[in-house]
Design a protein around this motif. Structure first.
Motif, PDB file in Angstrom:
ATOM      1  N   TYR A  43       5.169   2.111  -3.261  1.00 55.12           N
ATOM      2  CA  TYR A  43       4.497   3.036  -2.489  1.00 55.12           C
ATOM      3  C   TYR A  43       5.438   4.063  -2.027  1.00 55.12           C
ATOM      4  O   TYR A  43       5.876   3.927  -0.750  1.00 55.12           O
ATOM      5  CB  TYR A  43       3.609   2.313  -1.411  1.00 55.12           C
ATOM      6  N   SER A 153      -0.329  12.043   4.308  1.00 54.79           N
ATOM      7  CA  SER A 153      -1.022  12.427   3.181  1.00 54.79           C
ATOM      8  C   SER A 153      -2.578  11.894   3.437  1.00 54.79           C
ATOM      9  O   SER A 153      -3.102  11.590   2.237  1.00 54.79           O
ATOM     10  CB  SER A 153      -0.502  11.908   1.564  1.00 54.79           C
ATOM     11  N   ASN A 154      -2.694  11.864   4.502  1.00 50.26           N
ATOM     12  CA  ASN A 154      -4.199  11.634   4.729  1.00 50.26           C
ATOM     13  C   ASN A 154      -5.123  12.658   4.347  1.00 50.26           C
ATOM     14  O   ASN A 154      -6.574  12.300   3.936  1.00 50.26           O
ATOM     15  CB  ASN A 154      -4.506  11.284   6.329  1.00 50.26           C
ATOM     16  N   THR A 204      -2.688  -3.948  -3.102  1.00 49.05           N
ATOM     17  CA  THR A 204      -4.039  -2.756  -2.935  1.00 49.05           C
ATOM     18  C   THR A 204      -5.098  -3.468  -3.191  1.00 49.05           C
ATOM     19  O   THR A 204      -6.298  -2.965  -2.813  1.00 49.05           O
ATOM     20  CB  THR A 204      -3.636  -1.545  -3.724  1.00 49.05           C
TER      21      THR A 204
HETATM   22  C1  AVJ Z   1      -3.209   6.435   3.995  1.00 45.47           C
HETATM   23  C2  AVJ Z   1      -4.918   7.563   2.878  1.00 45.47           C
HETATM   24  C3  AVJ Z   1      -2.482   8.209   2.559  1.00 45.47           C
HETATM   25  O1  AVJ Z   1      -4.509   7.447  -0.072  1.00 45.47           O
HETATM   26  O2  AVJ Z   1      -2.241   6.838  -0.492  1.00 45.47           O
HETATM   27  C4  AVJ Z   1      -2.713   3.222   0.068  1.00 45.47           C
HETATM   28  C5  AVJ Z   1      -4.171   4.837   1.881  1.00 45.47           C
HETATM   29  N1  AVJ Z   1      -4.687   3.616  -0.466  1.00 45.47           N
HETATM   30  N2  AVJ Z   1      -2.837   2.622  -1.045  1.00 45.47           N
HETATM   31  C6  AVJ Z   1      -3.302   6.686   0.409  1.00 45.47           C
HETATM   32  C7  AVJ Z   1      -4.237   3.879   0.485  1.00 45.47           C
HETATM   33  C8  AVJ Z   1      -4.246   2.898  -1.119  1.00 45.47           C
HETATM   34  C9  AVJ Z   1      -3.296   6.051   1.504  1.00 45.47           C
HETATM   35  N3  AVJ Z   1      -3.276   7.177   2.671  1.00 45.47           N
END
Ligand code: AVJ
Length: 314
Positions: A43, A153-154, A204
């Motif tokens: 990530y 990146s919300n 995930t």
């Molecule tokens: C917090 C929305 C930016 O979409 O990357 C992480 C949430 N979903 N892994 C994203 C998320 C799956 C994350 N955000």
């Protein structure tokens, strides 16, 4: 209790194409699993943004161009881990500012405030719990210049039109020359993106299936978690990662508190999340549509992520 959640469950699970919103991922367990996601090597988003805020704080401050004390208003502050680097730099260089973290979770705000008071005793902090827009509106009624932070990146969770609506709302609650620093994940090698969401250890997957566990608990439903799986797909042409829960067999689920039974076909999907990636040229368009102009893009060294500084146009 959770009236809109109840309505969204009924609406989403009785639709032709089933869906549930990722905003419901974040109960206490979900927030903890998200912390695990942010620590996964795959990530890259968190590491990239951390690098930007660690190495380019001074460049960001210089670009703000405020010649008086200002407010830093953070929307969805969460645990504030990345923001710490920026705040620390500002405090250490004796810049005069006031930090206003906003979150819907009282617990998150309390923990963040205690941590910051301990680690940055000189920081002026004014935490707020509640709705972004009400607080933003209050804040824009004074003359103090503001830097809004919308990190992580919300914005990627919103379909493009909804993202524009949200950014327009930010804009309407800002004063001319206020700035927005927005974190956006960039289009990149599709394999890198794919691996960040389709992680080998299934963190995930747990994050997604936790939504069913939450519905079991809050609405007395009987989702059998082992009868569901996770799938996600990145389309490098439009930048969309879409995540789904998959029903592994034909089955019925009863949701007692909602007095509803939902039928699933084998391999039927529930769409749970959009995580949209943008090209820099697409970010220009997004900013323009919401009445901002872009001052700077601050990228990490791999060019995976941008914290973009936008200014509200007059
Ligand atoms: C917090 C929305 C930016 O979409 O990357 C992480 C949430 N979903 N892994 C994203 C998320 C799956 C994350 N955000």
């Amino acid at each position: 209790m959770n009236n809109t959640f109840a309505k969204d469950i009924i609406k989403g699970l009785t639709a032709e194409n089933k869906h549930l919103s990722s905003k419901y991922f974040y109960d206490d367990n979900g927030s903890r699993i998200f912390q695990e996601i942010m620590q996964m090597p795959e990530y890259y988003l968190t590491d990239s943004e951390f690098e930007i805020l660690s190495l380019q704080s001074q460049q960001i401050v210089d670009a703000l161009d405020f010649n008086q004390p200002f407010n830093i208003i953070e929307l969805g502050a969460g645990d504030g881990f990345k923001t710490f680097k920026l705040l620390e730099h500002l405090v250490n260089t004796e810049v005069e500012f006031n930090y206003v973290p906003i979150d819907i979770s009282q617990e998150a705000i309390t923990i963040l405030t205690e941590k910051l008071k301990k680690r940055l005793p000189k920081l002026s902090i004014q935490p707020k719990v509640g709705d972004y827009f009400e607080i933003l509106k209050e804040e824009s009624e004074n003359e103090i210049p503001s830097l809004l932070l919308f990190l992580g990146s919300n914005v990627g969770n919103y379909l493009e039109d909804q993202a524009i609506d949200l950014l327009k709302l930010f804009n309407q609650n800002m004063n001319v020359n206020d700035k927005l620093l927005i974190g956006i994940d960039l289009k990149k090698n599709p394999i890198t993106v794919h691996n960040a969401y389709y992680d080998k250890l299934g963190v995930t997957k747990r994050f997604n299936l936790n939504l069913l566990i939450r519905i079991n608990r809050e609405f007395d439903a009987n989702f059998k978690i082992d009868d569901f799986d996770f799938y996600c797909h990145y389309n490098p042409l439009n930048g969309e990662v879409k995540s789904y829960i998959v029903s592994l067999k034909s089955q019925e689920v009863h949701i007692q508190k909602l007095d509803t039974t939902i039928a699933f076909e084998q391999n039927e999907l529930i769409w749970t999340e959009l995580s949209k990636k943008y090209a820099l040229s697409e970010i220009e368009v997004l900013a323009g549509q919401a009445n901002f102009s872009i001052k700077n893009h601050f990228l990490d060294c791999k060019h995976y992520f941008t914290d973009s500084l936008w200014v509200k146009l007059g």
